[in-house]
Design a protein around this motif. Structure first.
Motif, mmCIF file in Angstrom:
data_model
loop_
_atom_site.group_PDB
_atom_site.id
_atom_site.type_symbol
_atom_site.label_atom_id
_atom_site.label_comp_id
_atom_site.label_asym_id
_atom_site.label_seq_id
_atom_site.Cartn_x
_atom_site.Cartn_y
_atom_site.Cartn_z
ATOM 1 N N CYS A 125 0.838 -1.214 0.000
ATOM 2 C CA CYS A 125 0.000 0.000 0.000
ATOM 3 C C CYS A 125 0.868 1.258 0.000
ATOM 4 O O CYS A 125 0.557 2.248 -0.655
ATOM 5 N N CYS A 132 2.106 3.712 -2.736
ATOM 6 C CA CYS A 132 1.272 4.818 -3.221
ATOM 7 C C CYS A 132 0.702 5.682 -2.106
ATOM 8 O O CYS A 132 0.258 6.793 -2.358
ATOM 9 N N HIS A 133 0.618 5.153 -0.897
ATOM 10 C CA HIS A 133 0.002 5.864 0.226
ATOM 11 C C HIS A 133 1.027 6.074 1.327
ATOM 12 O O HIS A 133 2.011 5.343 1.387
#
Ligand code: HEC
Ligand code: HEC
Length: 134
Positions: free
Chosen positions: A34, A37-38
């Protein structure tokens, strides 16, 4: 930019986000890293085995993270097996444990909260594969 705006709107109680062009939520991309991108402080996906298919995540599993201050943070996996923290978890982590039916597996000294960076397929960082239950 839009994420930052959404965060502010959410904080002010204006639940105006999640509009028609949303292409992701906490059930997106199970098993993937995750944090590629985050910037969630903590996220990962739990499976029954180290080599399970990405879509076979387990719901309702308890994940217990012991942070740098020995504070224990408890998360529960969602419908696709993902757990996600949005509040800071001080590093370095002391322990990362997965608990199911009273049984527990854990790693000491988990390096960071981007669990699926290593626990994915193909695995990285010496991990045997996905985060999995006992
Ligand atoms: C390849 C990039 C990518 C990966 C990997 C990825 N996401 Fe997303 N995610 C996005 C994009 C793009 C959006 C839409 C952003 C928006 O709506 O502003 C999004 C939106 C979200 C949202 C809703 C917006 C928010 O911040 O609350 C959540 C929750 C989310 N993703 C969780 C996850 C989780 C959990 C994982 C890992 C299991 C993950 N994402 C993996 C790109 C990614
Ligand atoms: C830098 C790579 C890396 C990261 C990041 C990482 N791990 Fe691990 N993890 C490993 C390695 C290496 C092992 C030992 C080999 C194995 O069992 O996969 C391990 C083992 C485990 C085990 C024990 C597995 C077993 O079969 O006994 C659990 C549970 C675990 N990790 C959970 C997590 C969680 C939760 C996170 C995120 C907070 C995380 N890991 C982050 C590399 C990593």
């Amino acid at each position: 930019m839009r994420s930052a705006l959404c965060a502010i709107l959410l904080l002010t109680g204006l639940l105006a986000c999640g509009g028609k062009d949303d292409d992701g939520d906490e059930r997106m991309s199970p098993g993937q890293n995750c944090q590629a991108c985050h910037n969630f402080p903590m996220a990962g996906t739990v499976y029954a085995t180290a080599s399970a298919d990405s879509g076979a995540g387990l719901a309702g599993v308890t994940v217990e993270i012991t942070d740098a201050n020995q504070t224990v943070h408890t998360y529960t996996t969602n419908a696709v097996g993902t757990f996600l923290a949005r509040t800071a978890v001080p590093l370095p982590l002391q322990k990362a444990a997965v608990i199911r039916n009273g049984q527990r597996v854990e790693m000491g000294g988990a390096p960071a909260g981007d669990c699926n960076r290593c626990h994915t397929l193909p695995a990285a960082g010496g991990a045997a594969g996905r985060i999995h239950t006992p």
